[in-house]
Enzyme design. Structure first.
Site, PDB file in Angstrom:
ATOM      1  N   GLU A 159     -12.828   0.356  -1.203  1.00 58.31           N
ATOM      2  CA  GLU A 159     -11.691   0.384  -2.121  1.00 58.31           C
ATOM      3  C   GLU A 159     -11.763  -0.797  -3.080  1.00 58.31           C
ATOM      4  OE1 GLU A 159      -7.968   0.295  -0.059  1.00 58.31           O
ATOM      5  OE2 GLU A 159      -8.141   2.373   0.617  1.00 58.31           O
TER       6      GLU A 159
ATOM      7  N   CYS B 209       0.817  -1.224   0.000  1.00 60.18           N
ATOM      8  CA  CYS B 209       0.000   0.000   0.000  1.00 60.18           C
ATOM      9  C   CYS B 209       0.847   1.269   0.000  1.00 60.18           C
ATOM     10  CB  CYS B 209      -0.950   0.012   1.187  1.00 60.18           C
ATOM     11  SG  CYS B 209      -2.153  -1.322   1.120  1.00 60.18           S
TER      12      CYS B 209
ATOM     13  N   HIS C 259     -10.620  10.588 -10.766  1.00 60.38           N
ATOM     14  CA  HIS C 259      -9.405  10.725 -11.582  1.00 60.38           C
ATOM     15  C   HIS C 259      -8.410  11.708 -10.963  1.00 60.38           C
ATOM     16  CE1 HIS C 259     -11.810   8.429 -14.360  1.00 60.38           C
ATOM     17  NE2 HIS C 259     -10.704   8.151 -15.010  1.00 60.38           N
TER      18      HIS C 259
HETATM   19 ZN    ZN Z   1      -5.038   1.246  -2.025  1.00 62.83          ZN
END
Ligand code: ZN
Length: 142
Positions: A129, A22, A67
């Protein structure tokens, strides 16, 4: 009574200092769910018009985050990406903390809460996520 709308946005982020993968800049297709309520329905039988809620969510969150690159305010990648992407510095969004699902959910709650019409209460904000990993805040705040 409440109503819920759902949205999808794409963004890059990283968790600087994370001991695993991450820490590297990467992207997600995030899912955002927003639930609002009103004590009674309006004359059209609605908590509020779905389109009006979509407008609020678009202005408060999606226009800034979709974005974009979401980073902690102290992440050195922020100034570096802004220098390269100088024609659109606003596409690097600096947050008060690492851009985890939890911090994004808290930030989305704050942005949305102040932009809802009078009489409409924010009840829940959830951000995923991935299909299996996410965070949510519900009233009373948890
Ligand atoms: Zn991530």
């Amino acid at each position: 009574m409440d109503l819920t709308t759902a949205y999808v946005f794409d963004a890059a982020h990283r968790i600087a200092g994370h001991p695993g993968k991450c820490a590297w800049l990467h992207g997600h297709t995030y899912n955002l769910e927003v639930t609002v309520s009103a004590p009674s329905l309006n004359p059209l039988g609605m908590v509020m018009d779905f389109d009006d809620l979509r407008d609020v969510v678009k202005k408060a969150v999606l226009d800034q985050w979709d974005h974009a690159t979401l980073l902690a305010a102290d992440d050195p990648l922020g100034p570096a990406i802004r220098a390269v992407q100088h024609q659109a510095p606003e596409r690097v969004v600096l947050l008060e903390g690492p851009p985890t699902a939890e911090v994004l959910t808290r930030e989305a709650w704050t942005r949305l809460e102040h932009q809802l019409p009078a009489g409409i209460m924010l009840e829940r904000v959830a951000i995923r996520e991935t299909p299996s990993c996410g965070s949510a805040i519900s009233r009373p705040l948890t």
